[in-house]
Scaffold this active site. Structure first.
Site, short mmCIF file in Angstrom:
data_model
loop_
_atom_site.label_atom_id
_atom_site.label_comp_id
_atom_site.label_asym_id
_atom_site.label_seq_id
_atom_site.Cartn_x
_atom_site.Cartn_y
_atom_site.Cartn_z
N ASP A 464 4.92 3.62 -4.22
CA ASP A 464 4.96 2.26 -4.38
C ASP A 464 5.66 1.62 -5.06
OD1 ASP A 464 4.64 0.34 -2.06
OD2 ASP A 464 2.23 0.70 -1.99
N ASP A 530 4.35 -2.34 6.62
CA ASP A 530 3.51 -2.52 6.53
C ASP A 530 2.36 -2.77 8.56
OD1 ASP A 530 2.84 -2.17 4.38
OD2 ASP A 530 2.66 -3.64 3.66
C1 DGJ Z 1 1.52 -1.69 0.22
C2 DGJ Z 1 1.57 -0.16 1.25
O1 DGJ Z 1 3.31 -0.97 1.88
C3 DGJ Z 1 1.00 -0.63 1.49
O2 DGJ Z 1 0.86 0.88 2.57
C4 DGJ Z 1 -0.62 0.02 1.14
O3 DGJ Z 1 -0.16 1.13 -0.12
C5 DGJ Z 1 -1.03 -0.92 -0.20
N1 DGJ Z 1 0.78 -1.51 -0.66
C6 DGJ Z 1 -1.35 -0.75 -1.47
O4 DGJ Z 1 -1.69 -1.73 -2.10
#
Ligand code: DGJ
Length: 750
Positions: A464, A530
């Site tokens: 991430d 997301d």
């Molecule tokens: C952002 C990501 O896009 C999510 O899927 C998740 O992993 C969160 N970060 C976790 O902090």
């Protein structure tokens, strides 16, 4: 005086020709990039060059301006120059002479008298050039790659004693004046890759990415085509900058009418200062030429699929726990989730953010990559053992480039935080960027990840990156460090991959903010967004696949109520949307009903029995005139079968959607088309006669009562029609409520 290169090279593959003029010591110029011209003789290319020279006009330089892939200002080119930099004000307008050309690494034998002409298929052409006065060397590499995609990059080397400050280095690809409509992408968190169109007018259409990462708002691909180009029609030239840091894409139309598309890395002031014999390499700039957006995309997909490292089509069904538990990691709950997942057919289980250090919320712990003893007193072993014991792979989340101020790492090494001078950058998601450009810091992060990988059986990393790089400098002086950080990120991924063969890595960045071919060169999946709301994903997956093939698109089925939009959707729509990417589930299955689990099991089983096609076929997006309906599909590369989706995404001004066209098949073959029945039917389903289904009956009150699919499990007999009929006349659509989708299977009879 160095020898001068003198050659003409014609490359052709998969319907594309790229003709290069590297004659008389000049930098390579693209004489033609477009339709396949067949095998060319020397005279053909000389004629092409001649026929390309414009007659000039009033009040411009007296010589025709020759446009190289690295445009040179000295020629009279007054558009964006290829190379921009200086030695404190000197050497700012270099004039290069090419000295050597290598094809696939072998030097070409050339004579000064007459250009050497060669025809090639897929090949890599490297051109060395020098400006002895500016004391700069240049190497330009131009390739025709699998899929008929072209790519180019440049290396600039300072051979002088004093430093050379590089401001910009871009690759420019010429396009004809018939191409005058731009399509690129906008976007933001939760709504990535939104297409936008505009005319290409005189001036520069410049898309800058200054976020230190690719960005949810990245141009991603900049297309310029004939006005009105669509998924299936219209000649298009597209460019992509394969870089995960600051970058540019641009299209330029000069007052003369000359047009280019190009891109490069966006360098911050003083970011690259080349000392004696130091080199700078640009990212690869990719170009795709084709008729229709599908064909443009297919070149990228074929290029990626041709890689040895490309993931297999049997993409494992994944469960990611983020939207199931967020930071509330609890072994019992997570173990129960694993059991539920295994019973419905999940094959990979990913533990997301929150397993390490003081990371109980997003204000602490980033940078401390050791398992939290508070939450995991026995380490991750009980969960990893549970997951692997159930026959699933285990995956783990990291955010290696980031740090919370509230962390041991930040307390011990405040100088590792990227910053300019004496102030900290403004926080974003309560976090800062850790400077991988500092060797000790890089080693610390690498070793921490290696330790975790050594201790646990981990098959997958979700990598991430949750903030933009603002004021991202290196202490103590605060010199800009985005370039170094991007290279260090690549190096770290490469090192981890090399030491752990078979380990897969997903590129995630606040959802889909790191989607580019630089990161995809070394990772196995991207997280599209997301936002898992299927209505939004119908659009985001559709447009992200302009660059990325379905098997690399992280595509999840989430809970009934979308966490990012609050919308509520039936499972059938969520699943019918998600199966066109690398399927996953992101939902607390311990709260799912027995019916939902049964339906999910059916969808997973459908995905597994069709994933070779879904993850390996050609993407087809249909130009359907009614914006309330989206049609897309996957067609086997041998045209023997296809699966299409018809999504109702709104209510039209007309009652029925009419006939559906399913292009991409062999017009001369006969196919059986029938609906695919998985789980429960979409609500409001009213099928056309050709289905042969009875799905409703009238209640005594006169109300319609749904009877389910009203067909045998294989979808019934459907009808048999030719590929030509499916592509042109089509078949009548079913009616259904908005925010629902139907799938169709098309199979050749032979
Ligand atoms: C952002 C990501 O896009 C999510 O899927 C998740 O992993 C969160 N970060 C976790 O902090």
């Amino acid at each position: 005086m160095a020898a001068r290169a003198n050659c003409l090279i014609a490359l052709r593959s998969e319907g594309v020709s790229l003709v290069l003029d590297i004659s008389q010591g000049q930098l390579p110029a693209i004489v033609h990039w477009g339709a396949d011209l067949g095998t060319l003789e020397l005279a053909d290319v000389e004629t092409l060059i001649l026929s390309n020279i414009d007659p000039g006009g009033p009040n411009v330089v007296d010589e025709p301006v020759r446009l190289a892939v690295l445009p040179e200002h000295w020629t009279g080119w007054v558009g964006r120059p290829g190379l921009s930099g200086s030695r404190a004000g000197r050497a700012w307008s270099p004039k290069f002479t090419t000295t050597e050309v290598r094809v696939d690494g072998k030097p070409m034998i050339m004579s000064e008298a007459k250009p050497t002409m060669i025809n090639l298929g897929l090949a890599s052409v490297e051109v060395d050039a020098i400006d002895e006065v500016a004391e700069l060397q240049l190497q330009i590499t131009i390739e025709l790659t699998a899929g008929g995609l072209i790519r180019a990059r440049a290396d600039v080397i300072n051979i002088g004693q004093d430093p050379y400050t590089l401001n910009d280095c871009v690759i420019a690809l010429p396009i004809p004046q018939s191409a005058c409509q731009i399509l690129d992408f906008a976007g933001h968190w939760g709504k990535e890759r939104v297409p936008q169109r505009r005319p290409l007018t005189v001036g520069v259409h410049l898309r800058e990415g200054r976020k230190g990462r690719t960005g949810a708002d990245a141009a991603t691909l900049l297309h310029v085509g004939v006005p009105g180009f669509s998924f299936s029609e219209g000649e298009i030239w597209a460019v992509h900058t394969a870089w995960s840091g600051n970058h540019t894409h641009y299209a330029e139309r000069l007052f003369t009418g000359t047009q280019v598309i190009g891109g490069g890395e966006l360098l911050l002031p003083g970011e690259v200062i080349l000392q004696h014999n130091q080199a700078y390499t640009t990212p690869w700039i990719y170009g795709s030429h084709a008729h229709g957006l599908d064909a443009v995309a297919r070149r990228f997909h074929r290029f990626l699929r041709a890689r040895e490292s490309h993931p297999s089509t049997t993409r494992p069904v994944t469960l990611n726990v983020w939207e199931a538990v967020y930071f509330n990691q609890d072994l019992d709950h997570l173990a129960e989730l694993a059991e539920r997942a295994a019973t419905i057919g999940v094959e990979r289980y990913v533990l997301d953010d929150g397993w390490f250090g003081a990371r109980r919320h997003d204000r602490a712990g980033l940078g401390d990559w050791t398992v939290s003893t508070e939450v995991w007193p026995h380490g991750l072993h009980p969960l990893v053992d549970k997951v692997t014991g159930l026959g699933m792979e285990f995956g783990l989340w990291f955010e290696p480039e980031m740090i919370n101020l509230d962390s041991t790492a930040a307390r011990q090494h405040p100088d590792w935080i990227m910053a300019t001078g004496d102030r900290l950058p403004v926080e974003s998601r309560h976090q800062q960027v850790i400077n991988l450009g500092i060797p000790e810091c890089y080693a610390y992060v690498r070793d921490a990840i290696f330790d975790i990988l050594a201790e646990y059986k981990i098959s997958y990393i979700k990598w991430d990156h949750n903030r933009d790089l603002i004021d991202a400098g290196t202490a103590p002086a605060g010199r800009p460090g985005v370039h170094e950080q991007t290279l260090a990120f690549y190096r770290l991924v490469d090192e981890i991959k090399a030491a752990h063969p078979g380990l897969e890595i997903e590129s995630c960045s606040s959802g889909g903010a790191r989607v580019d071919l630089g990161v995809l060169e070394r990772t196995d999946r991207i997280w599209v967004s997301d936002c898992i709301d299927p209505l939004e994903r119908q659009y985001m997956n559709r447009w992200t696949s302009q660059l990325v093939p379905p098997e690399l698109l992280g595509s999840h089925i989430a809970s009934t109520r979308s966490h990012t939009t609050g919308r509520v959707h039936d499972l059938s729509f969520r699943a019918a949307t998600a199966v066109f990417g690398h399927l996953g589930i992101e939902w607390d299955l311990t709260a799912a009903t027995a019916q939902e689990l049964a339906d999910l099991r059916e969808w997973i089983s459908f995905y597994k029995s069709n994933r070779r096609l879904l993850m390996g076929g050609d993407v087809v997006r249909v130009d359907f005139p009614d914006p309330a309906v989206l049609v897309h599909g996957i067609v086997a590369t041998d045209r023997s079968e296809a699966i299409y989706a018809v999504a109702s995404v709104g209510i039209s001004e007309v009652m029925l959607p009419g006939r559906l066209r399913f292009p991409g098949l062999d017009p001369d073959r006969r196919y059986r088309i029938r609906p695919i029945l998985v789980g429960r039917p979409p609500s409001g389903l009213n099928p056309p006669s050709w289905w042969g289904a009875i799905t409703t009956e009238f209640e005594p009150s006169g109300e319609r009562r749904a009877l389910g699919w009203g067909l045998p499990a294989d979808g019934g007999d459907g009808i048999v029609v030719s590929g030509a009929v499916l592509a042109s006349t089509g078949v009548m659509a079913a009616n259904m409520h908005p925010d629902h989708a139907l799938l169709y299977r098309v199979a050749a009879l032979d």
